[in-house]
Design a protein around this motif. Structure first.
Motif, PDB file in Angstrom:
ATOM      1  N   GLN A 272       7.727  14.205   0.175  1.00  0.00           N
ATOM      2  CA  GLN A 272       9.040  13.663   0.511  1.00  0.00           C
ATOM      3  C   GLN A 272       9.428  12.549  -0.449  1.00  0.00           C
ATOM      4  O   GLN A 272      10.601  12.423  -0.827  1.00  0.00           O
ATOM      5  CB  GLN A 272       9.057  13.137   1.943  1.00  0.00           C
ATOM      6  N   LEU A 273       8.441  11.757  -0.887  1.00  0.00           N
ATOM      7  CA  LEU A 273       8.747  10.697  -1.845  1.00  0.00           C
ATOM      8  C   LEU A 273       9.214  11.300  -3.167  1.00  0.00           C
ATOM      9  O   LEU A 273      10.126  10.764  -3.809  1.00  0.00           O
ATOM     10  CB  LEU A 273       7.522   9.805  -2.067  1.00  0.00           C
ATOM     11  N   SER A 274       8.608  12.406  -3.584  1.00  0.00           N
ATOM     12  CA  SER A 274       9.066  13.082  -4.797  1.00  0.00           C
ATOM     13  C   SER A 274      10.538  13.466  -4.677  1.00  0.00           C
ATOM     14  O   SER A 274      11.341  13.241  -5.595  1.00  0.00           O
ATOM     15  CB  SER A 274       8.227  14.334  -5.070  1.00  0.00           C
ATOM     16  N   ILE A 275      10.913  14.026  -3.525  1.00  0.00           N
ATOM     17  CA  ILE A 275      12.319  14.383  -3.295  1.00  0.00           C
ATOM     18  C   ILE A 275      13.201  13.144  -3.325  1.00  0.00           C
ATOM     19  O   ILE A 275      14.281  13.143  -3.940  1.00  0.00           O
ATOM     20  CB  ILE A 275      12.458  15.112  -1.942  1.00  0.00           C
ATOM     21  N   ASP A 276      12.735  12.061  -2.705  1.00  0.00           N
ATOM     22  CA  ASP A 276      13.516  10.818  -2.687  1.00  0.00           C
ATOM     23  C   ASP A 276      13.696  10.257  -4.103  1.00  0.00           C
ATOM     24  O   ASP A 276      14.768   9.722  -4.432  1.00  0.00           O
ATOM     25  CB  ASP A 276      12.818   9.777  -1.813  1.00  0.00           C
ATOM     26  N   ILE A 277      12.668  10.357  -4.926  1.00  0.00           N
ATOM     27  CA  ILE A 277      12.774   9.893  -6.314  1.00  0.00           C
ATOM     28  C   ILE A 277      13.854  10.688  -7.049  1.00  0.00           C
ATOM     29  O   ILE A 277      14.686  10.124  -7.775  1.00  0.00           O
ATOM     30  CB  ILE A 277      11.417  10.016  -7.033  1.00  0.00           C
ATOM     31  N   HIS A 278      13.851  11.990  -6.853  1.00  0.00           N
ATOM     32  CA  HIS A 278      14.887  12.831  -7.475  1.00  0.00           C
ATOM     33  C   HIS A 278      16.278  12.352  -7.087  1.00  0.00           C
ATOM     34  O   HIS A 278      17.166  12.194  -7.943  1.00  0.00           O
ATOM     35  CB  HIS A 278      14.707  14.286  -7.055  1.00  0.00           C
ATOM     36  N   HIS A 279      16.473  12.129  -5.789  1.00  0.00           N
ATOM     37  CA  HIS A 279      17.808  11.750  -5.313  1.00  0.00           C
ATOM     38  C   HIS A 279      18.210  10.370  -5.823  1.00  0.00           C
ATOM     39  O   HIS A 279      19.376  10.146  -6.161  1.00  0.00           O
ATOM     40  CB  HIS A 279      17.839  11.806  -3.788  1.00  0.00           C
ATOM     41  N   ARG A 280      17.254   9.446  -5.905  1.00  0.00           N
ATOM     42  CA  ARG A 280      17.560   8.112  -6.418  1.00  0.00           C
ATOM     43  C   ARG A 280      17.912   8.169  -7.911  1.00  0.00           C
ATOM     44  O   ARG A 280      18.910   7.587  -8.348  1.00  0.00           O
ATOM     45  CB  ARG A 280      16.355   7.202  -6.207  1.00  0.00           C
ATOM     46  N   LEU A 281      17.091   8.858  -8.687  1.00  0.00           N
ATOM     47  CA  LEU A 281      17.314   8.892 -10.129  1.00  0.00           C
ATOM     48  C   LEU A 281      18.559   9.698 -10.499  1.00  0.00           C
ATOM     49  O   LEU A 281      19.188   9.425 -11.525  1.00  0.00           O
ATOM     50  CB  LEU A 281      16.092   9.467 -10.845  1.00  0.00           C
ATOM     51  N   ALA A 282      18.906  10.671  -9.656  1.00  0.00           N
ATOM     52  CA  ALA A 282      20.108  11.467  -9.925  1.00  0.00           C
ATOM     53  C   ALA A 282      21.356  10.596  -9.989  1.00  0.00           C
ATOM     54  O   ALA A 282      22.284  10.865 -10.766  1.00  0.00           O
ATOM     55  CB  ALA A 282      20.276  12.543  -8.858  1.00  0.00           C
ATOM     56  N   MET A 301       9.142   2.851  -6.751  1.00  0.00           N
ATOM     57  CA  MET A 301       9.169   3.543  -5.464  1.00  0.00           C
ATOM     58  C   MET A 301       7.771   4.013  -5.056  1.00  0.00           C
ATOM     59  O   MET A 301       7.376   3.915  -3.895  1.00  0.00           O
ATOM     60  CB  MET A 301      10.126   4.737  -5.536  1.00  0.00           C
ATOM     61  N   VAL A 302       7.021   4.504  -6.038  1.00  0.00           N
ATOM     62  CA  VAL A 302       5.666   4.994  -5.765  1.00  0.00           C
ATOM     63  C   VAL A 302       4.747   3.854  -5.332  1.00  0.00           C
ATOM     64  O   VAL A 302       3.986   3.970  -4.365  1.00  0.00           O
ATOM     65  CB  VAL A 302       5.102   5.717  -7.010  1.00  0.00           C
ATOM     66  N   LYS A 303       4.820   2.732  -6.048  1.00  0.00           N
ATOM     67  CA  LYS A 303       3.972   1.582  -5.705  1.00  0.00           C
ATOM     68  C   LYS A 303       4.348   0.994  -4.347  1.00  0.00           C
ATOM     69  O   LYS A 303       3.467   0.599  -3.574  1.00  0.00           O
ATOM     70  CB  LYS A 303       4.072   0.538  -6.800  1.00  0.00           C
ATOM     71  N   ASN A 304       5.630   0.950  -4.062  1.00  0.00           N
ATOM     72  CA  ASN A 304       6.070   0.431  -2.761  1.00  0.00           C
ATOM     73  C   ASN A 304       5.559   1.293  -1.607  1.00  0.00           C
ATOM     74  O   ASN A 304       5.355   0.791  -0.486  1.00  0.00           O
ATOM     75  CB  ASN A 304       7.596   0.341  -2.706  1.00  0.00           C
ATOM     76  N   ALA A 305       5.348   2.572  -1.897  1.00  0.00           N
ATOM     77  CA  ALA A 305       4.839   3.486  -0.877  1.00  0.00           C
ATOM     78  C   ALA A 305       3.309   3.552  -0.889  1.00  0.00           C
ATOM     79  O   ALA A 305       2.717   4.307  -0.105  1.00  0.00           O
ATOM     80  CB  ALA A 305       5.407   4.882  -1.096  1.00  0.00           C
ATOM     81  N   SER A 306       2.674   2.766  -1.781  1.00  0.00           N
ATOM     82  CA  SER A 306       1.205   2.749  -1.921  1.00  0.00           C
ATOM     83  C   SER A 306       0.646   4.135  -2.228  1.00  0.00           C
ATOM     84  O   SER A 306      -0.434   4.515  -1.751  1.00  0.00           O
ATOM     85  CB  SER A 306       0.547   2.183  -0.657  1.00  0.00           C
ATOM     86  N   LEU A 307       1.364   4.896  -3.059  1.00  0.00           N
ATOM     87  CA  LEU A 307       0.923   6.240  -3.438  1.00  0.00           C
ATOM     88  C   LEU A 307       0.626   6.358  -4.931  1.00  0.00           C
ATOM     89  O   LEU A 307       0.447   7.462  -5.447  1.00  0.00           O
ATOM     90  CB  LEU A 307       1.992   7.271  -3.043  1.00  0.00           C
ATOM     91  N   ASP A 308       0.563   5.217  -5.635  1.00  0.00           N
ATOM     92  CA  ASP A 308       0.361   5.251  -7.080  1.00  0.00           C
ATOM     93  C   ASP A 308      -0.987   5.836  -7.479  1.00  0.00           C
ATOM     94  O   ASP A 308      -1.133   6.371  -8.581  1.00  0.00           O
ATOM     95  CB  ASP A 308       0.550   3.869  -7.701  1.00  0.00           C
TER      96      ASP A 308
END
Length: 389
Positions: A272-282, A301-308
């Motif tokens: 879901q974060l990948s999808i959110d990144i797409h929408h933000r960068l778009a 966004m990735v670091k804020n979600a602790s998924l780096d």
């Protein structure tokens, strides 16, 4: 048979004019191209030979094979040394050669053709021009994206329980070819090779690759160590499908994720974060934006979600999250932390923020976009959520 297909005459004329203007602005008299991708770009077809473009806007095609191509700008040759005689009346003082892709022996031979002419590098010039697509090219990419998505929509129906990753990939390859995919995955440079794309299942997604791809995989043999490795697709596995979208000479790049059974909350959250990144960068990706700013925003966004720790690989991480696509699947601009590229209207970019989750596999999507005045326009419209098999 005319070397330039009638449907492309106006388009090719525009490309030749743009090359001529760029040569003139850099004080270079002529450019000689010989790679298949750039011959296709400057003529509308692949042939064995050379395209010679001058700063005054003239284009001559020196052809070895095939026989039968013609128009006023075609000359047949057996060897490149014959080019010297053909241009003797207007010998250039400077000429750009494809130093970024041609072999040392080829460059040395062509230098002799042009005598004491100053040699420049055509590679960055033509790559820059190719990175901005015309509406003609974008129409081809849109058509490709539609057909690419249509093929992906049939993947769920061809899956059978008990399949291995290679069995599924073979079925997807058959599906794509049946839908009209040309099968050729054109890649620039000598650090990447792949057959029609990548299907990654489970822990194989963690395997580091020698190639400069976003995702790796061990492959089926040491001679091609990338992609599926014969793993059984088991419950709890994510299956990432990143397969070739070349239907008309231009390529769309698209990744979707399928799952068998429950893949867990961590994988779902990362996807879901990948999808959110797409929408933000778009929304950010307007002309003039620094490519590295897109990367930085995604990383934040990735670091804020602790998924780096899972982002762009586990054992080996890719250093980019996007790249230009077109005639080749790795064109300019590059979405990376040290990229110097600025987005331009007409850039076509594949964005692929992905994650690798231990014991599950790879998740995240890839879409192909064109840069418009108000941001990204998606060319690969297909379900972005994880698709259950």
């Amino acid at each position: 048979m005319n070397i330039i297909p009638p449907s492309m005459e106006q388009e090719i004329a525009g490309r030749i004019s743009r090359i001529a203007r760029e040569l003139s602005s850099q004080g270079i008299d002529a450019m000689l191209l010989s790679s298949f991708v750039n011959l296709y770009y400057t003529s509308g077809r692949v042939f064995c030979g050379y395209a010679y473009v001058t700063a005054s806007g003239d284009a001559t095609y020196f052809i070895k094979r095939p026989i039968g191509l013609e128009n006023g700008n075609v000359q047949y040759i057996r060897k490149p040394e014959q080019i010297a005689d053909a241009i003797a009346a207007h010998k250039p003082a400077s000429v750009a050669l494809e130093l970024g892709s041609a072999s040392y022996n080829t460059v040395s031979r062509l230098q002799n053709v042009f005598g004491d002419a100053k040699i420049a590098d055509a590679t960055p010039i033509i790559n820059k021009l190719r990175s901005v697509k015309s509406e003609f090219e974008i129409a081809k990419l849109k058509d490709c994206g539609i057909r690419h998505a249509a093929a992906y929509g049939k993947i769920k129906k061809i899956f059978r329980e008990g399949m291995t990753d290679i069995e599924l990939q073979i079925e997807i390859e058959h599906l794509l070819r049946s839908e009209g995919c040309l099968g050729q995955f054109r890649i620039a440079g000598d650090t990447m090779e792949l057959f029609m794309g990548n299907v990654l299942c489970g822990n194989n997604a963690e395997t580091a690759s020698p190639y400069d791809f976003a995702m790796g995989g061990g492959g089926l043999d040491e001679s091609l160590p990338v992609g599926c490795n014969g793993s059984l697709i088991k419950p709890g596995n994510a299956v990432m499908v990143d397969m070739c979208g070349n239907f008309n000479g231009y390529m769309t790049d698209m990744t979707r994720v399928f799952s068998l059974g429950n893949i867990g909350d961590l994988a779902k959250r990362a996807h879901q974060l990948s999808i959110d990144i797409h929408h933000r960068l778009a929304k950010m990706a307007v002309p003039g934006t620094e490519a590295k700013a897109l990367y930085d925003e995604a990383m934040e966004m990735v670091k804020n979600a602790s998924l780096d720790g899972y982002f762009m690989g586990l054992k080996q991480k890719a250093g980019f999250i996007g790249h230009g696509v077109g005639i080749e699947v790795n064109e300019q601009p590059v979405i990376a932390p040290r990229s110097r590229d600025l987005l331009q209207e007409g850039n076509v970019i594949a964005l692929e923020p992905k994650f690798v989750i231990p014991e599950v596999g790879a998740v995240g999507i890839e879409n192909t976009y064109v840069v418009r005045p108000d941001g990204f326009e998606c060319l690969t419209n297909f379900q972005e959520e994880i698709i259950e098999l």
